[in-house]
Write an enzyme that holds these catalytic residues in place. Structure first.
Site, PDB file in Angstrom:
ATOM      1  N   SER A 208      -5.583  -2.888 -17.541  1.00 30.79           N
ATOM      2  CA  SER A 208      -5.665  -1.496 -17.114  1.00 30.79           C
ATOM      3  C   SER A 208      -5.752  -0.585 -18.335  1.00 30.79           C
ATOM      4  CB  SER A 208      -4.387  -1.182 -16.322  1.00 30.79           C
ATOM      5  OG  SER A 208      -4.492   0.051 -15.675  1.00 30.79           O
ATOM      6  N   ALA A 209      -6.621   0.435 -18.282  1.00 29.59           N
ATOM      7  CA  ALA A 209      -6.811   1.301 -19.457  1.00 29.59           C
ATOM      8  C   ALA A 209      -5.580   2.151 -19.768  1.00 29.59           C
ATOM      9  CB  ALA A 209      -8.022   2.217 -19.231  1.00 29.59           C
ATOM     10  N   HIS A 210      -4.859   2.598 -18.708  1.00 28.27           N
ATOM     11  CA  HIS A 210      -3.796   3.581 -18.975  1.00 28.27           C
ATOM     12  C   HIS A 210      -2.557   2.988 -19.633  1.00 28.27           C
ATOM     13  CE1 HIS A 210      -0.703   3.177 -15.633  1.00 28.27           C
ATOM     14  NE2 HIS A 210      -1.670   2.438 -15.124  1.00 28.27           N
ATOM     15  N   THR A 243     -22.116   4.066  -7.584  1.00 24.88           N
ATOM     16  CA  THR A 243     -22.321   4.659  -8.909  1.00 24.88           C
ATOM     17  C   THR A 243     -21.113   4.344  -9.783  1.00 24.88           C
ATOM     18  OG1 THR A 243     -23.530   6.446  -7.865  1.00 24.88           O
ATOM     19  CG2 THR A 243     -22.736   6.844 -10.115  1.00 24.88           C
ATOM     20  N   CYS A 330       6.778   1.680 -10.434  1.00 21.28           N
ATOM     21  CA  CYS A 330       6.640   1.656  -8.978  1.00 21.28           C
ATOM     22  C   CYS A 330       8.001   1.497  -8.303  1.00 21.28           C
ATOM     23  CB  CYS A 330       5.724   0.521  -8.552  1.00 21.28           C
ATOM     24  SG  CYS A 330       6.277  -1.062  -9.148  1.00 21.28           S
TER      25      CYS A 330
END
Ligand code: PLP
Length: 391
Positions: A208-210, A243, A330
């Site tokens: 995950s990028a974050h 897209t 979470c």
């Protein structure tokens, strides 16, 4: 502006999310304002430019985890990557019955939830592999569980609560020797510890990028060459290509490139700050317990627990000074005991006093003493308040 900067709490919650590196933000902005084309409209330069940026990102993601660019499928984050991988594995085993999953007891909720959804419709069965008091995986138990029959082994690269690192190469050997695929949730590990997916024979890697100084809402699933599929959507039956999220994908790619170049040096510095913080806290709160595998954990992880000092009260006192958490993002606020700390057999009184501190690339040396001071004050103040209530 300066006033706001000064009054912001010290950020020590890098496991929950990381600030975006300004160089990543610049690449994202460029993909939104200049190279803004639709990567599927390759009849003109704008589309071609966007498609080329996606190819660069694909290659950067693959290089960071030691996979092939063709195996990179972009997603909205690690949770989606994990779901894609598990559903893909289930589809592959459908003809021979439910997916037989072997997983560590300390996987992220995203793994538990994806498997539970399949279990609920009779498409998966699960064996959990225990961990010890440092959250290290019992490899003999893993072998035994695989010997019963396994199609998919799920083991994370690094634990998101206590930071323990897992021996992925060894786990993959065990999984493969029983004919199982392996899913590595590398959400916390990618960009912090080296990953060699292809060399180690790992089937699926989720990231995950974050969690590595990139934007939220974008991640990747990297699949092994024997599961090679052209794009993310071809893992989902009947769904065509929409897209692509070019700015997000560009951000992920740039974050991966910077991690590849800077991770080694950064992680040494981060570990030295973490060690200093640990020393200061143990000096001021000698009864504090450090959780996780102190010899083999994420550089930025410091998980401490103080018996009989409720963590919710400590975090609330620190709200304006230090941003930290009582557990996984979470879970925090949910008042549910952590399944990770339970699996480690941590005493209930310590579970309730657990604090997760996460340091990262932008943590400043001067913040360490200040944070230690505030945390100690908050723990002591909470104790005093409890003593008054009880007396
Ligand atoms: N796996 C681990 C180990 C995590 O720490 C997280 C996020 O906290 C996830 C998966 C889910 O990641 P995302 O927020 O990208 O869906």
């Amino acid at each position: 502006m300066l006033q706001r900067e000064i009054s912001r709490p010290i950020y020590l919650d890098y496991h929950a999310t990381t600030p975006v590196d300004p160089r990543v933000a610049a690449a994202v902005l460029n993909a939104m304002t200049t190279a803004f084309g639709n990567a599927n409209s390759v009849d003109h330069l704008y589309g071609e430019e966007a498609a080329a940026l996606i190819d660069i990102a694909r290659s950067e993601v693959a290089t960071l985890v030691g996979g092939e660019p063709d195996g990179v499928h972009f997603t909205s984050g690690a949770s989606e990557s994990i779901q894609l991988a598990i559903n893909h594995a289930a589809r592959q085993s459908r003809s021979s019955g439910p997916l037989r999953v072997v997983m560590s007891a300390v996987e992220h909720r995203a793994v538990f939830d994806a498997i539970a959804a399949l279990e609920g419709i009779g498409e998966a069965s699960v064996r959990q592999v225990p961990v010890d008091s440092r959250a290290c995986l019992d490899l003999d138990a893993l072998k035994d569980a695989c010997a019963f029959g396994a199609d998919l082994v799920c083991v994370m690269a690094a634990n998101n609560e206590v930071g323990t690192l897992y021996p992925i190469e060894r786990v993959a050997q065990i999984a493969r020797s029983s004919g199982a695929s392996i899913l590595v949730d590398a959400t916390q590990g990618a960009g912090r510890v080296p990953m060699r997916a292809e060399l180690w024979n790992v089937t699926y890697v989720a990231l995950s990028a974050h969690k590595m100084y990139g934007p939220k809402g974008v991640g990747a699933l990297v699949t092994a060459p024997d599961r090679k599929v052209r794009n993310s959507h071809s893992l989902v039956r009947g769904v065509g290509d929409g897209t692509p999220n070019v700015p997000g994908i560009v951000g992920l790619g740039e974050a991966c490139r910077l991690r590849r170049l800077e991770m080694e040096v950064d992680e040494v510095r981060i570990a030295s700050f973490r060690d200093r913080l640990e020393t200061l806290l143990l000096a001021d709160i000698p009864e504090a317990v450090i959780n996780g595998d102190r010899a083999n954990r994420l550089s930025g992880n410091l998980h401490i627990a103080v018996s009989d000092v409720p963590h919710g009260a400590v975090v609330a006192r620190l709200r304006r000074r230090v941003a930290l958490s009582t557990g996984a993002a979470c879970m925090s606020g949910a008042q549910t005991p952590s399944h990770v700390l339970k699996a480690m057999g941590l005493a209930r009184r310590l579970q309730e006093g657990a604090l997760r501190l996460g340091l990262g690339k932008f943590t400043q040396e001067r913040e360490i003493e200040e944070a230690a001071h505030h945390i100690t004050e908050a723990v002591n103040a909470t104790r005093r308040a409890l003593a008054v209530t009880k007396s």
